[in-house]
Design an enzyme around this catalytic site. Structure first.
Site, PDB file in Angstrom:
ATOM      1  N   ARG A   1       1.125  -1.676   0.109  1.00  0.00           N
ATOM      2  CA  ARG A   1       0.280  -0.169   0.048  1.00  0.00           C
ATOM      3  C   ARG A   1       1.173   1.396   0.330  1.00  0.00           C
ATOM      4  O   ARG A   1       0.410   2.381  -0.075  1.00  0.00           O
ATOM      5  CB  ARG A   1      -0.959  -0.399   1.264  1.00  0.00           C
ATOM      6  CG  ARG A   1      -0.997   1.368   1.484  1.00  0.00           C
ATOM      7  CD  ARG A   1      -2.431   1.340   2.657  1.00  0.00           C
ATOM      8  NE  ARG A   1      -3.178   0.250   3.186  1.00  0.00           N
ATOM      9  CZ  ARG A   1      -2.263   1.020   4.639  1.00  0.00           C
ATOM     10  NH1 ARG A   1      -2.353   1.838   4.371  1.00  0.00           N
ATOM     11  NH2 ARG A   1      -2.691   0.266   5.377  1.00  0.00           N
TER      12      ARG A   1
ATOM     13  N   ASP B   1      -6.555  18.097 -16.413  1.00  0.00           N
ATOM     14  CA  ASP B   1      -7.661  16.712 -17.006  1.00  0.00           C
ATOM     15  C   ASP B   1      -6.714  16.423 -18.359  1.00  0.00           C
ATOM     16  O   ASP B   1      -7.865  16.726 -18.951  1.00  0.00           O
ATOM     17  CB  ASP B   1      -9.029  16.374 -16.540  1.00  0.00           C
ATOM     18  CG  ASP B   1      -9.571  14.782 -16.465  1.00  0.00           C
ATOM     19  OD1 ASP B   1      -9.020  14.448 -17.263  1.00  0.00           O
ATOM     20  OD2 ASP B   1     -10.218  13.918 -15.743  1.00  0.00           O
TER      21      ASP B   1
ATOM     22  N   TYR C   1     -15.611  16.180 -16.487  1.00  0.00           N
ATOM     23  CA  TYR C   1     -16.733  14.404 -16.859  1.00  0.00           C
ATOM     24  C   TYR C   1     -17.182  14.311 -15.298  1.00  0.00           C
ATOM     25  O   TYR C   1     -16.821  15.768 -14.059  1.00  0.00           O
ATOM     26  CB  TYR C   1     -15.240  13.598 -16.543  1.00  0.00           C
ATOM     27  CG  TYR C   1     -15.220  12.133 -15.617  1.00  0.00           C
ATOM     28  CD1 TYR C   1     -16.340  11.339 -16.396  1.00  0.00           C
ATOM     29  CD2 TYR C   1     -15.348  11.757 -14.164  1.00  0.00           C
ATOM     30  CE1 TYR C   1     -16.380   9.655 -16.842  1.00  0.00           C
ATOM     31  CE2 TYR C   1     -15.520  10.692 -13.977  1.00  0.00           C
ATOM     32  CZ  TYR C   1     -16.304   9.936 -15.174  1.00  0.00           C
ATOM     33  OH  TYR C   1     -16.898   8.119 -14.441  1.00  0.00           O
TER      34      TYR C   1
ATOM     35  N   LYS D   1      -8.056   5.004 -19.314  1.00  0.00           N
ATOM     36  CA  LYS D   1      -9.020   5.188 -21.251  1.00  0.00           C
ATOM     37  C   LYS D   1      -7.565   5.165 -21.708  1.00  0.00           C
ATOM     38  O   LYS D   1      -7.688   3.605 -22.386  1.00  0.00           O
ATOM     39  CB  LYS D   1      -9.432   6.886 -21.169  1.00  0.00           C
ATOM     40  CG  LYS D   1     -10.462   6.948 -20.081  1.00  0.00           C
ATOM     41  CD  LYS D   1     -11.320   6.026 -19.993  1.00  0.00           C
ATOM     42  CE  LYS D   1     -12.487   6.514 -18.984  1.00  0.00           C
ATOM     43  NZ  LYS D   1     -13.022   7.376 -18.096  1.00  0.00           N
TER      44      LYS D   1
HETATM   45  C1  LIG Z   1     -13.521   8.270 -16.268  1.00  0.00           C
HETATM   46  C2  LIG Z   1     -13.446   9.867 -16.816  1.00  0.00           C
HETATM   47  C3  LIG Z   1     -12.580   9.828 -15.092  1.00  0.00           C
HETATM   48  C4  LIG Z   1     -12.708   9.137 -14.008  1.00  0.00           C
HETATM   49  O1  LIG Z   1     -11.801   8.100 -13.967  1.00  0.00           O
HETATM   50  P1  LIG Z   1     -12.433   6.469 -13.502  1.00  0.00           P
HETATM   51  O2  LIG Z   1     -10.793   5.891 -13.943  1.00  0.00           O
HETATM   52  O3  LIG Z   1     -13.111   5.802 -14.784  1.00  0.00           O
HETATM   53  O4  LIG Z   1     -11.905   7.030 -12.050  1.00  0.00           O
HETATM   54  C5  LIG Z   1     -11.686  11.106 -15.253  1.00  0.00           C
HETATM   55  N1  LIG Z   1     -11.200  12.507 -15.797  1.00  0.00           N
HETATM   56  C6  LIG Z   1     -11.881  11.839 -16.931  1.00  0.00           C
HETATM   57  C7  LIG Z   1     -12.302  12.452 -18.345  1.00  0.00           C
HETATM   58  C8  LIG Z   1     -12.708  10.430 -17.439  1.00  0.00           C
HETATM   59  O5  LIG Z   1     -13.201  10.452 -18.180  1.00  0.00           O
END
Ligand SMILES: *Cc1c(COP(=O)(O)O)cnc(C)c1O
Length: 408
Positions: free
Chosen positions: A67, A186, A121, A211
């Site tokens: 962890r 982001d 998001y 993603k």
């Molecule tokens: C999917 C997504 C998130 C969240 O990520 P997870 O891996 O699903 O927790 C945050 N920002 C954007 C732009 C996303 O597409």
């Protein structure tokens, strides 16, 4: 040849693997240990203290417990830091875990106010609005940042391209408007292949690694790239809250990085053709794609972001009923949330990814989001053509009276 001189395509293949030859291995080592042998109590205790407070492993020390630290995760972090032009990176069990740690770490500064540039998001919007992390959020548009910043503002957060409207936000302009307040970008949609926010003045670039970074739809993860001091604060939060990325996920993410530049460029090339084609379809009233002529009003493609990427949103003439028919009629696209995978996905943000967003910021019910994969462009167009014909015919028969149920 120093690592700094490497092209990003070469970095994607080699970063975080520099020592493999000296170790006598070719593939990434995967260390699944949940606990680690301690040389003696004194060294073990000191190692624990350093890692639990966000430091890097002691020379001759132990990793103590998974962890706190894991070498497979650390390799992936090294690679992301290099690709994002950051000092360090910190990897988490999901994108939301990364964003949560960023917000929780604000507690150390006592500045618990966040300026959030919409659209974001849905999960990020939800987390900020929920107050769960103890932060207070002010939501605004990019030109409202300067007026929203207060003495207790700890950070400004934005997405570009934004989810799901694919609007481009001028990162340099937001950085200027934020003054001394760090700006977090982001970068999930653009990836470091197309955009490096730290070069534009941002303090942090973060990702849902689930993603494009993973790219194969088989791993959930998150990562934040930033300076060493902020990274230490994030590691401390991660150690305390237990949000570290699993080493097998780190292995898969690092493996996926090697093809990231190729994937992103191929998906983008296909998306450009598909976005253009969609503008010719009578069932589609608007195509949101961050390319010229209409999707880039501030000229940010080429100056901020190297290309428009591979995400497209469309608004359908037949509204929610047409969106519903389209998502059910596709055969090659998969009707599923998430994005950035080798296969093409389609989903309805208002009902799904953006379901928890407050009504004033909710996407249109006529809007459907496409993530373009690596299939042949002609096959994707053929699939959309047949599905749009069905969606257009369905909504013409009066089914367009239907609207989304509001269960949330
Ligand atoms: C999917 C997504 C998130 C969240 O990520 P997870 O891996 O699903 O927790 C945050 N920002 C954007 C732009 C996303 O597409």
């Amino acid at each position: 040849m120093t690592p700094r001189t490497l092209h990003p395509d070469s970095l994607a293949v080699h970063a975080g693997r520099e020592d493999l030859t000296s170790l006598g291995v070719h593939a990434l080592p995967l260390d699944l240990s949940s606990t680690n042998p301690l040389p003696d109590i004194e060294t073990g205790g000191l190692s624990y203290e350093v890692l639990a407070t966000g430091g890097l492993p002691l020379e001759g020390g132990s990793h103590v417990y998974a962890r706190l630290w894991n070498p497979t995760v650390a390799r992936f972090e090294t690679a992301i830091a290099r690709l994002e032009h950051a000092e360090e990176a910190v990897a988490f069990s999901s994108g939301m875990a990364a964003i949560t740690a960023v917000l929780l770490s604000l507690g150390e500064s006592g500045k618990r106010h966040v300026v959030a540039v919409r659209p974001l998001y849905g999960g990020t919007d939800h987390l900020l609005a929920s107050g769960l992390t103890g932060v207070e959020a002010t939501f605004c548009t990019p030109d409202g940042v300067a007026a929203s910043v207060r003495p207790d503002t700890g950070l400004v957060i934005l997405e570009s391209p934004a989810n799901p409207t694919l609007e481009l936000v001028d990162i340099r302009a937001v950085v200027a408007a934020a003054g001394d307040v760090p700006v977090v970008v982001d970068n999930t949609f653009a990836t470091p292949v197309l955009q490096r926010p730290l070069d534009l003045g941002a303090a942090m670039s973060l990702h849902s690694a689930t993603k494009y970074l993973g790219g194969h739809g088989d791993v959930v993860g998150g990562v934040a790239a930033c300076d060493a001091r902020t990274a230490a604060a994030l590691r401390r939060t991660r150690a305390i809250t237990g949000a570290i990325l699993h080493p097998l996920a780190a292995y898969l993410l690092h493996r996926g990085l090697a093809t990231l530049p190729l994937r992103v460029r191929a998906q983008q090339a296909s998306a450009q053709i598909i976005a253009e084609w969609l503008t010719t379809r009578p069932e589609v009233v608007a195509v949101h794609y961050p390319g010229p002529p209409t999707g880039d009003p501030h000229g940010l493609i080429g100056t901020q972001q190297d290309g428009p990427g591979a995400m497209i949103s469309i608004e359908l003439a037949g509204g929610f009923a047409a969106a519903s028919a389209l998502t059910s009629a596709v055969e090659l696209f998969t009707h599923a949330v998430s994005l950035g995978s080798v296969d093409s996905l389609i989903q309805h943000p208002a009902a799904l990814t953006h379901r928890p967003v407050q009504s004033e910021a909710k996407p249109s019910e006529a809007l459907v989001r496409l993530s373009i994969g690596l299939e042949a462009t002609e096959d994707l167009i053929a699939d959309l053509a047949q599905a749009l014909s069905i969606a257009g015919a369905d909504s013409a028969t009066g089914a367009d009276q239907a609207t989304m149920s509001r269960a949330y």
